[in-house]
Write a protein that holds these residues in place. Sequence first.
Motif, mmCIF file in Angstrom:
data_model
loop_
_atom_site.group_PDB
_atom_site.id
_atom_site.type_symbol
_atom_site.label_atom_id
_atom_site.label_comp_id
_atom_site.label_asym_id
_atom_site.label_seq_id
_atom_site.Cartn_x
_atom_site.Cartn_y
_atom_site.Cartn_z
ATOM 1 N N ALA A 140 42.501 65.995 45.928
ATOM 2 C CA ALA A 140 43.031 67.316 45.608
ATOM 3 C C ALA A 140 41.916 68.341 45.432
ATOM 4 O O ALA A 140 42.055 69.507 45.838
ATOM 5 C CB ALA A 140 43.881 67.238 44.347
ATOM 6 N N ALA A 141 40.790 67.907 44.862
ATOM 7 C CA ALA A 141 39.670 68.823 44.660
ATOM 8 C C ALA A 141 38.983 69.181 45.958
ATOM 9 O O ALA A 141 38.212 70.160 46.022
ATOM 10 C CB ALA A 141 38.658 68.202 43.697
ATOM 11 N N ALA A 142 39.268 68.427 47.026
ATOM 12 C CA ALA A 142 38.586 68.644 48.305
ATOM 13 C C ALA A 142 39.220 69.717 49.169
ATOM 14 O O ALA A 142 38.608 70.178 50.145
ATOM 15 C CB ALA A 142 38.541 67.330 49.089
ATOM 16 N N TRP A 143 40.467 70.138 48.861
ATOM 17 C CA TRP A 143 41.143 71.091 49.743
ATOM 18 C C TRP A 143 40.283 72.306 50.086
ATOM 19 O O TRP A 143 40.192 72.690 51.265
ATOM 20 C CB TRP A 143 42.470 71.554 49.142
ATOM 21 C CG TRP A 143 43.524 70.535 48.871
ATOM 22 C CD1 TRP A 143 44.258 70.413 47.722
ATOM 23 C CD2 TRP A 143 44.036 69.504 49.745
ATOM 24 N NE1 TRP A 143 45.167 69.377 47.820
ATOM 25 C CE2 TRP A 143 45.060 68.811 49.049
ATOM 26 C CE3 TRP A 143 43.719 69.111 51.046
ATOM 27 C CZ2 TRP A 143 45.769 67.753 49.606
ATOM 28 C CZ3 TRP A 143 44.417 68.049 51.610
ATOM 29 C CH2 TRP A 143 45.429 67.384 50.902
ATOM 30 N N PRO A 144 39.631 72.959 49.097
ATOM 31 C CA PRO A 144 38.865 74.163 49.459
ATOM 32 C C PRO A 144 37.598 73.886 50.256
ATOM 33 O O PRO A 144 36.972 74.828 50.766
ATOM 34 C CB PRO A 144 38.530 74.780 48.088
ATOM 35 C CG PRO A 144 38.588 73.640 47.130
ATOM 36 C CD PRO A 144 39.659 72.741 47.644
ATOM 37 N N HIS A 145 37.234 72.612 50.401
ATOM 38 C CA HIS A 145 36.015 72.265 51.138
ATOM 39 C C HIS A 145 36.308 71.771 52.553
ATOM 40 O O HIS A 145 35.387 71.435 53.296
ATOM 41 C CB HIS A 145 35.242 71.198 50.365
ATOM 42 C CG HIS A 145 34.947 71.582 48.952
ATOM 43 N ND1 HIS A 145 34.078 72.603 48.620
ATOM 44 C CD2 HIS A 145 35.440 71.101 47.772
ATOM 45 C CE1 HIS A 145 34.036 72.726 47.310
ATOM 46 N NE2 HIS A 145 34.845 71.842 46.772
ATOM 47 N N VAL A 146 37.581 71.737 52.937
ATOM 48 C CA VAL A 146 37.961 71.244 54.258
ATOM 49 C C VAL A 146 37.477 72.208 55.338
ATOM 50 O O VAL A 146 37.624 73.428 55.222
ATOM 51 C CB VAL A 146 39.496 71.070 54.347
ATOM 52 C CG1 VAL A 146 39.948 70.905 55.794
ATOM 53 C CG2 VAL A 146 39.945 69.878 53.502
ATOM 54 N N ALA A 147 36.884 71.642 56.394
ATOM 55 C CA ALA A 147 36.529 72.400 57.597
ATOM 56 C C ALA A 147 36.637 71.406 58.748
ATOM 57 O O ALA A 147 35.661 70.759 59.124
ATOM 58 C CB ALA A 147 35.137 72.992 57.498
ATOM 59 N N VAL A 148 37.840 71.279 59.298
ATOM 60 C CA VAL A 148 38.150 70.218 60.253
ATOM 61 C C VAL A 148 38.658 70.844 61.552
ATOM 62 O O VAL A 148 39.531 71.710 61.531
ATOM 63 C CB VAL A 148 39.220 69.261 59.680
ATOM 64 C CG1 VAL A 148 39.581 68.190 60.695
ATOM 65 C CG2 VAL A 148 38.731 68.635 58.385
ATOM 66 N N GLU A 149 38.127 70.372 62.672
ATOM 67 C CA GLU A 149 38.616 70.829 63.967
ATOM 68 C C GLU A 149 39.885 70.069 64.302
ATOM 69 O O GLU A 149 39.877 68.860 64.514
ATOM 70 C CB GLU A 149 37.565 70.595 65.054
ATOM 71 C CG GLU A 149 37.877 71.293 66.357
ATOM 72 C CD GLU A 149 37.872 72.811 66.228
ATOM 73 O OE1 GLU A 149 38.762 73.453 66.846
ATOM 74 O OE2 GLU A 149 37.005 73.364 65.524
ATOM 75 N N GLY A 150 41.013 70.785 64.319
ATOM 76 C CA GLY A 150 42.295 70.180 64.646
ATOM 77 C C GLY A 150 42.681 70.469 66.082
ATOM 78 O O GLY A 150 41.895 71.021 66.865
#
Length: 372
Positions: free
Chosen positions: A320-330
């Motif tokens: 849950a704490a990781a949401w703002p750190h996501v940077a994923v090529e979808g």
Amino acid sequence: MSTPPSPLGTERNAATDAALRIGALVPLTRPGWVEAGRHLLAGLELAVRDVNRAGGIAGSPLELVVRDTAADPQRAAAAVDELARLRVAAVAGEYHSVVARTAAGRADALGLPFLCSSAVLDALTDRPTEWVARLPPPQSRGWRAYADFLLGAGHRRIAVAADASVYWASGTRILRDHVAARGGTVTVHDMGALTPAALCDALADDGATVLLLLVGHPEPAVPIVRAVRRDRRLAGMTLGAPAGQPEFAEWAALLGDDGAAIPFLRYLPERLGPLGARVAETLREQLAGEPSFVAFEGYDTITVLADVLRSHGTDRARTAAAWPHVAVEGTRGLIRFSRVPGIGVWQWAGAPIQVVDRDPKQPGRFRVLHTS
């Protein structure tokens, strides 16, 4: 690898304890929108296979634990409770906004990360939460873009055929506020009180130039389309379906040529990149037809969760704490989550939006009419 729906209360299977489990909420039976659920599940499953072919998460395979919501909020809540007991790392999925709202609220209460794949209702939770993130654009953004398309096409008097639900009421409010601010009007026709024939009578006296279908599929959407198309008094009326009913093959199969030239919202970019093109090809074979945007949402859901689990571990609070750190090529672009004003969950603010219809000359082909 996926685990099919099973009775509530099923315990962990010792043979699969090595697998890292993700719960998947999907409408697979009526009154849920089954075709949308099938596309969502196809995307989820394909992404899980791709993750596992690449070695899984720290050597552990991903496993989907699938639960059928059947568009029932209470069934979804019970499924979230069960999945929490089964110690899934996170919950993903759901298509119907009202069902996703219940699931998100329950996940928030349990401290269980939930990545919503395809539901757009702005108020996905009653309060701001760190536990929930969402891929599709909020309804307010998408439906305002749709209203801009209508206004740009010269429509100022808009009629709505609406069923009773929080989702349809929210959509009507968004349309009415946006159109009214630009000098237009929105008239609502309650389909709980009208037959398709009675709706046509009301529209003949209404003066509206476009009718929006804010109703369930196939009933009463299909009978309404047939009635309007066959009513000579309404020969010049445009039909629209912002919720995306014409996206799916069942729409074309039921309505044929009558289902063409009905603009709807679709969450795809103008052009897919290499990942999106590869996924589209595989999904096309898997589904024996063109994949909808919902299938891509399913794939992107697992892509995001796999990245988070690899980089932050499997602890729920860390996820849950990781949401703002996501940077994923979808499949549809770079996915990042942020806080959007008025939205209580972590939101992909850059999700692509199109207004599309089926080409009247070739109903199996889609035309992009507007992008946002």
